[in-house]
Design a protein around this motif. Structure first.
Motif, PDB file in Angstrom:
ATOM      1  N   ALA A  52     -37.441  -3.766   9.688  1.00 34.14           N
ATOM      2  CA  ALA A  52     -38.310  -2.475   9.040  1.00 34.14           C
ATOM      3  C   ALA A  52     -39.382  -2.126   8.185  1.00 34.14           C
ATOM      4  N   MET A 125     -31.631   4.002  13.759  1.00 33.68           N
ATOM      5  CA  MET A 125     -32.599   3.004  13.649  1.00 33.68           C
ATOM      6  C   MET A 125     -32.051   2.089  14.791  1.00 33.68           C
ATOM      7  N   ARG A 138     -43.167   1.322  15.632  1.00 32.38           N
ATOM      8  CA  ARG A 138     -43.625   2.215  14.377  1.00 32.38           C
ATOM      9  C   ARG A 138     -43.848   3.474  14.100  1.00 32.38           C
ATOM     10  N   THR A 141     -39.457   4.672  13.542  1.00 36.24           N
ATOM     11  CA  THR A 141     -38.951   4.020  13.277  1.00 36.24           C
ATOM     12  C   THR A 141     -39.651   4.951  11.738  1.00 36.24           C
ATOM     13  N   MET A 145     -36.973   7.422   8.841  1.00 31.97           N
ATOM     14  CA  MET A 145     -37.243   6.340   7.604  1.00 31.97           C
ATOM     15  C   MET A 145     -37.259   8.177   7.174  1.00 31.97           C
ATOM     16  N   PRO A 152     -42.105   5.394   3.629  1.00 29.12           N
ATOM     17  CA  PRO A 152     -42.347   3.977   4.419  1.00 29.12           C
ATOM     18  C   PRO A 152     -43.913   3.856   3.483  1.00 29.12           C
TER      19      PRO A 152
END
Length: 159
Positions: A52, A125, A138, A141, A145, A152
């Motif tokens: 991550a 995740m 991405r 992900t 998050m 991020p």
């Protein structure tokens, strides 16, 4: 023995979540602690980088305690090695990530206060990681998050 109608027991959460080569074993969740703390053990194989992106969280501190091996944390751009018997408290809002740059597997304990993150984040995740392969998607992900209160960090510019 019970407190407020709840049976006390060791490791009340006792759940291991595989996240690619990493393993996250929850010992206590917010549900077990009235929302005050989440405690989980992470196992990071030798030479493994975190999948991550670096991130921050504005609603809780994260403290890492080394048990075996050395985990290298990057906190606001500063590299900090945490080995056995050492602890690092990452303040709210600090951008951080970790990697195992060593030749030894790492076992570390992480505590999140207040318990704003739990197994549900790592399950989500893991689902993305298993579906996408290496590297994980991405955008998905980052979406996970954000849903779980992590911010991020932007990718560094390419040279």
């Amino acid at each position: 023995m019970s407190v407020r109608g709840t049976d006390l027991k060791v490791n009340p959460a006792e759940e291991t979540i595989r996240l690619g080569p990493l393993a996250v074993r929850f010992l206590v969740t917010g549900e077990n602690s009235g929302g005050t703390v989440a405690v989980f053990e992470i196992l990071v194989p030798a030479g493994q980088r975190l999948m991550a992106p670096a991130h921050s969280h504005g609603h809780y501190e994260e403290t890492a305690y080394g048990i075996e091996g050395v985990l290298t944390w990057t906190v606001d751009g500063k590299l900090i090695d945490v080995g056995p018997g050492q602890a690092l408290c990452i303040p709210r809002g600090a951008v951080h990530r970790f990697d195992n740059n060593g030749a030894e597997d790492v076992k570390a304990l992480c505590m999140v206060t207040a318990a704003a993150i739990g197994p549900h984040f790592f399950r989500d995740m893991a689902e993305v990681a298993h579906a996408a392969g290496d590297p994980p998607d991405r955008a998905k992900t980052i979406g996970i998050m954000l849903r779980h209160g992590l911010t991020p960090a932007p990718l560094p510019p390419k040279s």
